[in-house]
Enzyme design. Structure first.
Site, PDB file in Angstrom:
ATOM      1  CB  CYS A   1     -62.090  44.281 -11.823  1.00 41.19           C
ATOM      2  SG  CYS A   1     -60.417  43.995 -11.208  1.00 41.19           S
TER       3      CYS A   1
ATOM      4  CB  CYS B   1     -59.727  40.570 -14.207  1.00 43.78           C
ATOM      5  SG  CYS B   1     -61.191  40.710 -13.145  1.00 43.78           S
TER       6      CYS B   1
ATOM      7  CB  CYS C   1     -65.678  59.094   2.050  1.00 48.49           C
ATOM      8  SG  CYS C   1     -65.746  58.031   0.586  1.00 48.49           S
TER       9      CYS C   1
ATOM     10  CB  CYS D   1     -61.845  41.789  -8.244  1.00 48.11           C
ATOM     11  SG  CYS D   1     -62.455  40.969  -9.732  1.00 48.11           S
TER      12      CYS D   1
ATOM     13  CB  CYS E   1     -58.374  39.081 -10.889  1.00 52.43           C
ATOM     14  SG  CYS E   1     -58.650  40.810 -10.453  1.00 52.43           S
TER      15      CYS E   1
ATOM     16  CG  HIS F   1     -57.114  46.696  -2.201  1.00 51.96           C
ATOM     17  ND1 HIS F   1     -57.699  46.395  -1.000  1.00 51.96           N
ATOM     18  CD2 HIS F   1     -57.010  48.041  -2.257  1.00 51.96           C
ATOM     19  CE1 HIS F   1     -57.937  47.525  -0.346  1.00 51.96           C
ATOM     20  NE2 HIS F   1     -57.532  48.544  -1.088  1.00 51.96           N
TER      21      HIS F   1
ATOM     22  CG  HIS G   1     -61.122  48.991   3.291  1.00 51.99           C
ATOM     23  ND1 HIS G   1     -60.123  49.688   2.628  1.00 51.99           N
ATOM     24  CD2 HIS G   1     -60.517  48.001   3.978  1.00 51.99           C
ATOM     25  CE1 HIS G   1     -58.958  49.132   2.935  1.00 51.99           C
ATOM     26  NE2 HIS G   1     -59.166  48.114   3.746  1.00 51.99           N
TER      27      HIS G   1
ATOM     28  CG  ASP H   1     -80.809  58.351   3.430  1.00 52.16           C
ATOM     29  OD1 ASP H   1     -81.546  57.384   3.701  1.00 52.16           O
ATOM     30  OD2 ASP H   1     -81.211  59.387   2.880  1.00 52.16           O
TER      31      ASP H   1
ATOM     32  NE  ARG I   1     -68.395  55.556   3.733  1.00 50.28           N
ATOM     33  CZ  ARG I   1     -67.070  55.594   3.976  1.00 50.28           C
ATOM     34  NH1 ARG I   1     -66.215  55.702   2.989  1.00 50.28           N
ATOM     35  NH2 ARG I   1     -66.644  55.523   5.207  1.00 50.28           N
TER      36      ARG I   1
ATOM     37  CB  CYS J   1     -64.882  53.380   0.874  1.00 50.83           C
ATOM     38  SG  CYS J   1     -63.820  54.801   0.738  1.00 50.83           S
TER      39      CYS J   1
END
Length: 143
Positions: free
Chosen positions: A55, A58, A73, A105, A108, A111, A114, A122, A128, A130
């Site tokens: 992260c 933190c 993506c 996280c 802390c 964000h 997602h 696969d 996933r 992202c």
């Protein structure tokens, strides 16, 4: 995935003012305000470096490079967090008609991005994660 409340207490707590002093304006917008960096612009989107992704806010270790894959993506994608308790999941209804699962996280509350599942990835988990590059710091295995 177990959804957790967004008002929980974290082991790393800072005020918005303290976060602003610690993070750049772009980092603050994503990590503390759930923004998103533009696709294909992040520093780790195409990275193949072996190591651990932590992260950026933190320093908590979140993802191993061994779980990173190219999902095309526009953001770094992982199929699993480093440890089950390193991230938390929150319901995200910010896009009308398209509920998503936000990844934060667990240390802390910042964000990260997602997680999507059941879309035919696969991967061993059919998931996933992202994740915004700006939410991460790569710690290379070679030092």
């Amino acid at each position: 995935m177990t959804m957790k409340p967004s008002d929980r207490s974290y082991s790393v707590n800072r005020t918005d003012e303290e976060w602003r002093e610690h993070l750049s304006a772009d980092e603050f917008a994503v990590l503390r305000r759930a923004g998103t960096e533009r696709p294909f612009t992040g520093e780790y989107t195409d990275s193949k470096t072996v190591g651990v992704y932590a992260c950026r806010a933190c320093g908590a270790e979140l993802f191993a490079s061994e779980t990173k894959f190219d999902s095309h993506c526009g953001w770094p994608s992982f199929f699993s967090p480093l440890a089950g308790d390193s991230v938390e999941f929150l319901e995200d209804r910010s896009l009308p008609g398209r509920p998503r699962v936000e990844v934060r996280c667990a240390t802390c509350g910042s964000h990260l991005g997602h997680v999507f599942e059941g879309e035919g990835y696969d991967t061993p988990t059919d998931q996933r994660y992202c994740i915004n590059s700006i939410s991460l710091t790569l710690r290379p295995a070679d030092g």
